[in-house]
Design an enzyme around this catalytic site. Structure first.
Site, PDB file in Angstrom:
ATOM      1  N   ASN A  93       5.440 -11.307   9.335  1.00  9.61           N
ATOM      2  CA  ASN A  93       6.330 -12.357   9.550  1.00  9.61           C
ATOM      3  C   ASN A  93       7.099 -12.347  10.862  1.00  9.61           C
ATOM      4  O   ASN A  93       7.492 -13.147  11.696  1.00  9.61           O
ATOM      5  CB  ASN A  93       7.207 -11.536   8.733  1.00  9.61           C
ATOM      6  CG  ASN A  93       6.974 -12.862   7.530  1.00  9.61           C
ATOM      7  OD1 ASN A  93       6.444 -13.735   7.454  1.00  9.61           O
ATOM      8  ND2 ASN A  93       7.341 -12.815   5.700  1.00  9.61           N
TER       9      ASN A  93
ATOM     10  N   HIS B 256       8.643  -1.085   8.395  1.00  7.61           N
ATOM     11  CA  HIS B 256       8.406  -1.940   9.560  1.00  7.61           C
ATOM     12  C   HIS B 256       9.581  -2.189  10.006  1.00  7.61           C
ATOM     13  O   HIS B 256       9.603  -2.781  11.429  1.00  7.61           O
ATOM     14  CB  HIS B 256       9.434  -2.674   8.650  1.00  7.61           C
ATOM     15  CG  HIS B 256       9.160  -4.681   8.207  1.00  7.61           C
ATOM     16  ND1 HIS B 256       8.210  -5.365   8.313  1.00  7.61           N
ATOM     17  CD2 HIS B 256       9.967  -5.809   7.811  1.00  7.61           C
ATOM     18  CE1 HIS B 256       7.531  -5.832   8.294  1.00  7.61           C
ATOM     19  NE2 HIS B 256       8.809  -6.355   8.330  1.00  7.61           N
TER      20      HIS B 256
ATOM     21  N   ASN C  59      12.093 -11.393  10.962  1.00  8.77           N
ATOM     22  CA  ASN C  59      11.118 -12.854  10.576  1.00  8.77           C
ATOM     23  C   ASN C  59      11.951 -13.400  10.942  1.00  8.77           C
ATOM     24  O   ASN C  59      11.340 -14.403  11.637  1.00  8.77           O
ATOM     25  CB  ASN C  59      11.700 -13.507   8.610  1.00  8.77           C
ATOM     26  CG  ASN C  59      10.983 -12.533   7.801  1.00  8.77           C
ATOM     27  OD1 ASN C  59      10.506 -11.571   8.301  1.00  8.77           O
ATOM     28  ND2 ASN C  59      11.728 -12.862   6.213  1.00  8.77           N
TER      29      ASN C  59
ATOM     30  N   TYR D  96      17.031  -9.357  13.153  1.00  7.65           N
ATOM     31  CA  TYR D  96      16.344  -9.290  11.959  1.00  7.65           C
ATOM     32  C   TYR D  96      14.163  -9.850  12.194  1.00  7.65           C
ATOM     33  O   TYR D  96      14.194 -10.908  12.446  1.00  7.65           O
ATOM     34  CB  TYR D  96      16.683  -9.790  10.396  1.00  7.65           C
ATOM     35  CG  TYR D  96      18.056  -8.725  10.515  1.00  7.65           C
ATOM     36  CD1 TYR D  96      17.587  -8.442   9.565  1.00  7.65           C
ATOM     37  CD2 TYR D  96      19.317  -9.660  10.543  1.00  7.65           C
ATOM     38  CE1 TYR D  96      19.152  -7.174   9.114  1.00  7.65           C
ATOM     39  CE2 TYR D  96      19.862  -8.760  10.564  1.00  7.65           C
ATOM     40  CZ  TYR D  96      19.819  -7.681  10.030  1.00  7.65           C
ATOM     41  OH  TYR D  96      20.974  -6.996   9.683  1.00  7.65           O
TER      42      TYR D  96
ATOM     43  N   TYR E 154      18.002   0.497   8.038  1.00  7.99           N
ATOM     44  CA  TYR E 154      16.643   1.012   8.061  1.00  7.99           C
ATOM     45  C   TYR E 154      15.547   1.533   8.930  1.00  7.99           C
ATOM     46  O   TYR E 154      14.392   1.292   9.389  1.00  7.99           O
ATOM     47  CB  TYR E 154      15.972  -1.071   8.605  1.00  7.99           C
ATOM     48  CG  TYR E 154      16.736  -2.195   7.799  1.00  7.99           C
ATOM     49  CD1 TYR E 154      16.057  -2.272   6.697  1.00  7.99           C
ATOM     50  CD2 TYR E 154      17.475  -3.107   8.055  1.00  7.99           C
ATOM     51  CE1 TYR E 154      16.183  -3.460   5.477  1.00  7.99           C
ATOM     52  CE2 TYR E 154      17.940  -4.077   7.102  1.00  7.99           C
ATOM     53  CZ  TYR E 154      17.191  -4.126   5.771  1.00  7.99           C
ATOM     54  OH  TYR E 154      18.041  -4.974   5.082  1.00  7.99           O
TER      55      TYR E 154
END
Length: 212
Positions: free
Chosen positions: A132, A38, A85, A83, A33
């Site tokens: 989120n 994000h 969320n 993570y 990632y």
């Protein structure tokens, strides 16, 4: 000499009892990632870490974090390892443990798909706006009155799925724009601590990415 000692002692005492800011950048912890839209929040934390020599060497509270100073302020730089969320599950325990006032001394940095890549928006409070990570933080803290710096990553093209878009990497001109946006976000964080969130809003919410 005694008067000078008392003066220096008073300054030191005031510094010790001053604010401590938690500066949390949101993202996902796996290497795959790195550099995605994000993970812009992580990128801003990396930039602050490099600029001020604050290494994130501690791992606790479901987060990687490091303590240091930015200017006169004591800070804790944080990357949640939960993570995206579940970001609140890392940020709330850190605020609680270090007795940080989450309404005044928490600064959250996240991506924003409603802003052009490289533009930023500073806010002292507000809704999650569909993000989120911010939703999780609001749910865990029980309020939405924390400072946030949202970094534009560009609007999703119509033929793209949102998940694919935010987990995609910057390319071409957007890769240049986002570097400028990260630099602006660092300046905005510094401004929030030095002069307050209103000053940061006035300076950086109206500042657009450089046009060629």
């Amino acid at each position: 000499m005694l008067g000078l000692f008392k003066k220096l002692f008073k300054i030191e005492k005031e510094e010790e009892t001053g604010k401590m800011y938690v500066i949390a950048g949101l993202g996902n912890p796996e290497k795959k990632y790195f550099g995605t839209r994000h993970n812009v929040g992580f990128a801003v934390i990396d930039a602050l870490s490099d600029k001020y020599g604050i290494e994130l060497t501690e791992t606790k509270f479901k987060a990687a974090f490091g303590k240091g100073r930015i200017g006169a302020e004591r800070v804790i730089l944080v990357k949640p390892l939960t993570y995206m969320n579940l970001s609140g599950e890392a940020i709330r325990p850190i605020c609680d443990y270090f007795k940080v006032d989450s309404k005044e001394e928490l600064i959250v940095i996240s991506d924003d798909v409603e802003l052009d890549a490289g533009n930023i928006r500073v806010r002292p409070k507000g809704s999650a706006g569909g993000h989120n990570g911010l939703k999780s933080i609001i749910a865990q803290l029980g309020h939405s009155d924390f400072n946030r710096v949202r970094v534009g990553v560009g609007k999703k093209p119509k033929d793209w799925d949102m998940v694919d878009w935010v987990l995609g990497h910057f390319e071409g001109e957007a890769a240049v724009d986002i570097k400028e946006g990260i630099d602006r976000a660092v300046l905005a964080v510094e401004e929030i601590m030095a002069e307050g969130v209103d000053s940061a809003m006035n300076k950086y919410n109206s500042m657009k990415k450089k046009e060629n």
